[in-house]
Scaffold this motif. Structure first.
Motif, PDB file in Angstrom:
ATOM      1  N   THR A  39       0.832  -1.209   0.000  1.00 37.43           N
ATOM      2  CA  THR A  39       0.000   0.000   0.000  1.00 37.43           C
ATOM      3  C   THR A  39       0.865   1.257   0.000  1.00 37.43           C
ATOM      4  OG1 THR A  39      -0.098  -0.125   2.406  1.00 37.43           O
ATOM      5  CG2 THR A  39      -1.930  -1.095   1.180  1.00 37.43           C
ATOM      6  N   THR A  40       2.161   1.086   0.313  1.00 33.50           N
ATOM      7  CA  THR A  40       3.060   2.245   0.347  1.00 33.50           C
ATOM      8  C   THR A  40       4.335   1.948  -0.444  1.00 33.50           C
ATOM      9  OG1 THR A  40       4.090   1.441   2.399  1.00 33.50           O
ATOM     10  CG2 THR A  40       2.280   3.027   2.622  1.00 33.50           C
ATOM     11  N   VAL A  41       5.058   3.008  -0.745  1.00 34.42           N
ATOM     12  CA  VAL A  41       6.320   2.862  -1.475  1.00 34.42           C
ATOM     13  C   VAL A  41       7.336   3.855  -0.915  1.00 34.42           C
ATOM     14  CG1 VAL A  41       5.513   4.453  -3.278  1.00 34.42           C
ATOM     15  CG2 VAL A  41       7.349   2.863  -3.792  1.00 34.42           C
ATOM     16  N   GLY A  42       8.593   3.409  -0.805  1.00 37.68           N
ATOM     17  CA  GLY A  42       9.667   4.284  -0.325  1.00 37.68           C
ATOM     18  C   GLY A  42      10.348   4.968  -1.508  1.00 37.68           C
ATOM     19  N   ILE A  43      10.358   6.287  -1.485  1.00 36.33           N
ATOM     20  CA  ILE A  43      10.928   7.063  -2.605  1.00 36.33           C
ATOM     21  C   ILE A  43      12.198   7.771  -2.154  1.00 36.33           C
ATOM     22  CG2 ILE A  43      10.544   9.058  -4.136  1.00 36.33           C
ATOM     23  CD1 ILE A  43       8.800   6.736  -4.982  1.00 36.33           C
ATOM     24  N   ARG A  44      13.253   7.660  -2.972  1.00 31.13           N
ATOM     25  CA  ARG A  44      14.530   8.356  -2.720  1.00 31.13           C
ATOM     26  C   ARG A  44      14.903   9.174  -3.942  1.00 31.13           C
ATOM     27  NH1 ARG A  44      18.626   9.370  -0.342  1.00 31.13           N
ATOM     28  NH2 ARG A  44      20.208   7.775  -0.242  1.00 31.13           N
ATOM     29  N   VAL A  45      15.345  10.414  -3.716  1.00 30.64           N
ATOM     30  CA  VAL A  45      16.006  11.192  -4.768  1.00 30.64           C
ATOM     31  C   VAL A  45      17.332  11.644  -4.147  1.00 30.64           C
ATOM     32  CG1 VAL A  45      15.886  13.162  -6.352  1.00 30.64           C
ATOM     33  CG2 VAL A  45      13.767  11.999  -5.662  1.00 30.64           C
ATOM     34  N   PRO A  46      18.375  10.808  -4.256  1.00 31.07           N
ATOM     35  CA  PRO A  46      19.625  11.111  -3.552  1.00 31.07           C
ATOM     36  C   PRO A  46      20.365  12.301  -4.161  1.00 31.07           C
ATOM     37  CG  PRO A  46      19.854   9.107  -4.859  1.00 31.07           C
ATOM     38  CD  PRO A  46      18.433   9.553  -5.003  1.00 31.07           C
ATOM     39  N   ASP A  47      21.055  13.024  -3.304  1.00 33.32           N
ATOM     40  CA  ASP A  47      21.860  14.161  -3.772  1.00 33.32           C
ATOM     41  C   ASP A  47      23.232  13.632  -4.191  1.00 33.32           C
ATOM     42  OD1 ASP A  47      22.812  16.636  -4.330  1.00 33.32           O
ATOM     43  OD2 ASP A  47      22.971  17.315  -2.251  1.00 33.32           O
ATOM     44  N   ASN A  48      23.231  12.862  -5.268  1.00 32.21           N
ATOM     45  CA  ASN A  48      24.463  12.268  -5.785  1.00 32.21           C
ATOM     46  C   ASN A  48      24.343  12.183  -7.307  1.00 32.21           C
ATOM     47  OD1 ASN A  48      25.948   9.734  -6.847  1.00 32.21           O
ATOM     48  ND2 ASN A  48      26.970  10.132  -4.908  1.00 32.21           N
ATOM     49  N   ASN A  49      25.245  12.851  -7.998  1.00 31.02           N
ATOM     50  CA  ASN A  49      25.139  12.945  -9.468  1.00 31.02           C
ATOM     51  C   ASN A  49      25.216  11.593 -10.160  1.00 31.02           C
ATOM     52  OD1 ASN A  49      24.920  15.714  -9.419  1.00 31.02           O
ATOM     53  ND2 ASN A  49      27.123  16.053  -9.524  1.00 31.02           N
ATOM     54  N   ILE A  50      25.998  10.668  -9.606  1.00 33.61           N
ATOM     55  CA  ILE A  50      26.148   9.350 -10.245  1.00 33.61           C
ATOM     56  C   ILE A  50      24.802   8.619 -10.221  1.00 33.61           C
ATOM     57  CG2 ILE A  50      27.284   7.091 -10.124  1.00 33.61           C
ATOM     58  CD1 ILE A  50      29.722   8.572  -8.860  1.00 33.61           C
ATOM     59  N   ALA A  51      24.204   8.556  -9.034  1.00 30.04           N
ATOM     60  CA  ALA A  51      22.909   7.870  -8.899  1.00 30.04           C
ATOM     61  C   ALA A  51      21.850   8.536  -9.777  1.00 30.04           C
ATOM     62  CB  ALA A  51      22.466   7.876  -7.435  1.00 30.04           C
ATOM     63  N   LEU A  52      21.809   9.865  -9.767  1.00 33.98           N
ATOM     64  CA  LEU A  52      20.783  10.586 -10.534  1.00 33.98           C
ATOM     65  C   LEU A  52      20.967  10.395 -12.040  1.00 33.98           C
ATOM     66  CD1 LEU A  52      20.437  13.933  -8.527  1.00 33.98           C
ATOM     67  CD2 LEU A  52      19.008  11.888  -8.405  1.00 33.98           C
ATOM     68  N   GLU A  53      22.220  10.397 -12.493  1.00 29.18           N
ATOM     69  CA  GLU A  53      22.488  10.214 -13.932  1.00 29.18           C
ATOM     70  C   GLU A  53      22.133   8.800 -14.396  1.00 29.18           C
ATOM     71  OE1 GLU A  53      23.515  12.160 -16.721  1.00 29.18           O
ATOM     72  OE2 GLU A  53      22.578  13.479 -15.274  1.00 29.18           O
ATOM     73  N   ILE A  54      22.395   7.813 -13.544  1.00 30.21           N
ATOM     74  CA  ILE A  54      22.043   6.426 -13.901  1.00 30.21           C
ATOM     75  C   ILE A  54      20.535   6.340 -14.147  1.00 30.21           C
ATOM     76  CG2 ILE A  54      21.831   4.058 -13.004  1.00 30.21           C
ATOM     77  CD1 ILE A  54      24.480   4.601 -11.433  1.00 30.21           C
TER      78      ILE A  54
END
Length: 206
Positions: A117-132
């Motif tokens: 019923t729920t989901v864990g959301i992350r938007v990390p402050d890391n360019n590598i993770a975000l670019e992937i």
């Protein structure tokens, strides 16, 4: 044995990121840096890869509490029910950053997570993770890597991580030393925010 590649977080190489994305698209598992601890991740759309991660973590896939790593908040409506303005303001203030937000899931969740019923959301402050995630075109499912050693809860040295995980995953990214404190987990799925775990993220954002 896993491939070990160096990517610089200040300006991640397009070619290196493309190589990581190809591994993910082929159902591979990666270990990658975030703004907290190193994470173990795979393509959210690949059932076999999801099963592999659940097996490594020793959990049943449908019961696993994995996070969805997103490039920004534009992915939210894909997996999250409509949220109110005050919840959205908290997300805008905190992200990108060292937080995992638990939000109400919608009917579009991948079939492996349909019962949730729920989901864990992350938007990390890391360019590598975000670019992937940006190049992949959809979120990756992620879980932190944890040491059995209680003294050092999380391994922070990429070379040591590689030594330990080289036969379990397909690619390990050296993005510099990681942190040894996990993300702050905040449940925003009900009327009032609930702090599940205080980690690196400051709870004053609430």
């Amino acid at each position: 044995m896993a491939e070990f590649i160096k990517i610089y977080p200040d300006k991640p190489s397009e070619a290196a990121i493309a190589k990581v994305v190809k591994v993910l698209q082929n159902g591979g598992l990666i270990i990658y840096p975030t703004d907290t601890v190193y994470g173990l991740g795979c393509d959210i759309t690949n059932s076999r890869a999801l099963e592999k991660i659940a097996k490594i973590k020793g959990v049943k896939l449908e019961k696993a509490n994995f996070s969805f790593i997103c490039h920004d908040l534009s992915n939210l409506s894909d997996y999250v029910r409509q949220i109110d303005t005050s919840t959205f303001k908290i997300l805008k203030r905190a992200l990108p950053g060292p937080y995992t937000f638990i939000l109400p899931g919608n009917n579009n969740l991948p079939k492996e997570f349909k019962k949730k019923t729920t989901v864990g959301i992350r938007v990390p402050d890391n360019n590598i993770a975000l670019e992937i995630v940006r190049q992949l075109g959809n979120p990756i499912v992620s879980t932190s890597i944890r040491d059995e050693d209680d003294v050092i809860e999380y391994t922070t040295d990429p070379e040591l991580i590689f030594e330990k995980w080289q036969n379990l995953v397909d690619l390990v990214i050296d993005g510099g030393y990681g942190d040894n404190v996990g993300s702050t987990i905040i449940d925003l799925s009900e009327h009032e925010p609930v702090i599940i775990r205080e980690g690196k993220g400051d709870i004053d954002i609430l």
